[in-house]
Design an enzyme around this catalytic site. Structure first.
Site, PDB file in Angstrom:
ATOM      1  N   ASP A 102      53.851  38.038  36.721  1.00 14.71           N
ATOM      2  CA  ASP A 102      52.810  37.629  36.044  1.00 14.71           C
ATOM      3  C   ASP A 102      52.621  38.642  35.029  1.00 14.71           C
ATOM      4  OD1 ASP A 102      50.511  36.672  34.563  1.00 14.71           O
ATOM      5  OD2 ASP A 102      49.352  36.552  36.458  1.00 14.71           O
ATOM      6  N   LYS A 126      51.419  41.347  37.351  1.00 17.13           N
ATOM      7  CA  LYS A 126      51.335  41.399  39.025  1.00 17.13           C
ATOM      8  C   LYS A 126      52.773  40.956  39.230  1.00 17.13           C
ATOM      9  CE  LYS A 126      46.640  39.332  39.259  1.00 17.13           C
ATOM     10  NZ  LYS A 126      45.953  38.194  39.569  1.00 17.13           N
ATOM     11  N   ASP A 130      50.386  31.392  30.637  1.00 16.51           N
ATOM     12  CA  ASP A 130      49.418  31.713  31.814  1.00 16.51           C
ATOM     13  C   ASP A 130      48.548  30.906  32.201  1.00 16.51           C
ATOM     14  OD1 ASP A 130      48.168  32.480  29.253  1.00 16.51           O
ATOM     15  OD2 ASP A 130      47.238  34.048  30.129  1.00 16.51           O
TER      16      ASP A 130
END
Length: 247
Positions: free
Chosen positions: A5, A12, A100
């Protein structure tokens, strides 16, 4: 399976085995930070990689290169779709919705199975509303707490403050307090206004909260929220599952 991510200020990652997540971390920084992460030395050969990224094309190229050097089997880049898993995109050009946001909504819709509002309190604060039919009713993107602080410092000659540490919105008795508690009040007041007045139709929706500033803002929400630190990664997993099912 490696899951990434890639946000504007944090990256992440999580590595899965057949038994579940075996490693993971949140990194502050850019592609150089990711390149220095221990994951690449430990990555099993022929690992599949799934990526959600709102970062630059340069960083995307760095990730492709890192995966190639590590001998990954394939790299899949998630993109926002018109509809997926019962969730319907409100954008006329679906791919223009930040991936996202799309993945966070996908995970939230799967969990809630009903109306839900996703609050991602990162560098920017995004708020997205999904109704009981899985329709994305739209959302907002506003500056996050740190961006508000930075804007104030850049736009004024004498106002300088240390980074945000306060969890209070009471009147400040120093410049640090006045800035930190003031910008926190702005962000908290915005969220309360949207959830109680501006979007009356979402009054019964569940609230799911993620993002680095989520814990900072959670006490100021008008009703309880469920904290989901890995919501985008959860959505990326759901995206991969649905993508592979389609194939």
């Amino acid at each position: 399976m490696l899951w990434l991510d890639v946000g504007n200020t944090r990256i992440k990652w999580q590595l899965d085995s057949a038994d579940g997540v075996i490693a993971g971390a949140a990194l502050h920084g850019s592609g150089d930070t990711l390149a220095a992460a221990p994951i690449w030395a430990e990555l099993p050969a022929r690992t599949e990689v799934w990526v959600a990224s709102v970062a630059s094309a340069t960083l995307r190229a760095q990730i492709d290169a890192l995966c190639a050097q590590a001998g990954c089997a394939s790299v899949h880049w998630a993109v926002s779709a018109a509809h997926m898993g019962g969730l319907h995109n409100s954008y006329a050009e679906p791919a223009r919705l930040g991936v996202d946001r799309w993945l966070a909504m996908l995970a939230a819709w799967r969990e809630a199975c009903g109306p839900v509002v996703v609050i991602d309190a990162g560098s920017a604060i995004t708020v997205d509303w999904v109704d009981e039919h899985g329709r994305h009713r739209g959302g907002h993107i506003v500056p996050g707490v740190s961006l508000l602080e930075q804007a104030l410092r850049r736009g004024t000659a004498a106002v300088r403050a240390e980074p945000q540490t306060s969890r209070s919105v009471s009147p400040g008795v120093s410049t640090d307090q006045a800035v930190n508690q003031g910008v926190l009040a702005m962000a908290a007041g915005y969220l309360r206004y949207v959830l109680t007045e501006a979007w009356p139709g979402c009054a019964s929706a569940r609230l799911l909260l993620c993002g680095g500033d989520g814990p900072l803002l959670e006490p100021f929400l008008p009703r309880p929220a469920s904290w989901r630190a890995q919501l985008v990664l959860d959505g990326l997993r759901e995206y991969a599952r649905l993508h592979e099912h389609r194939e």
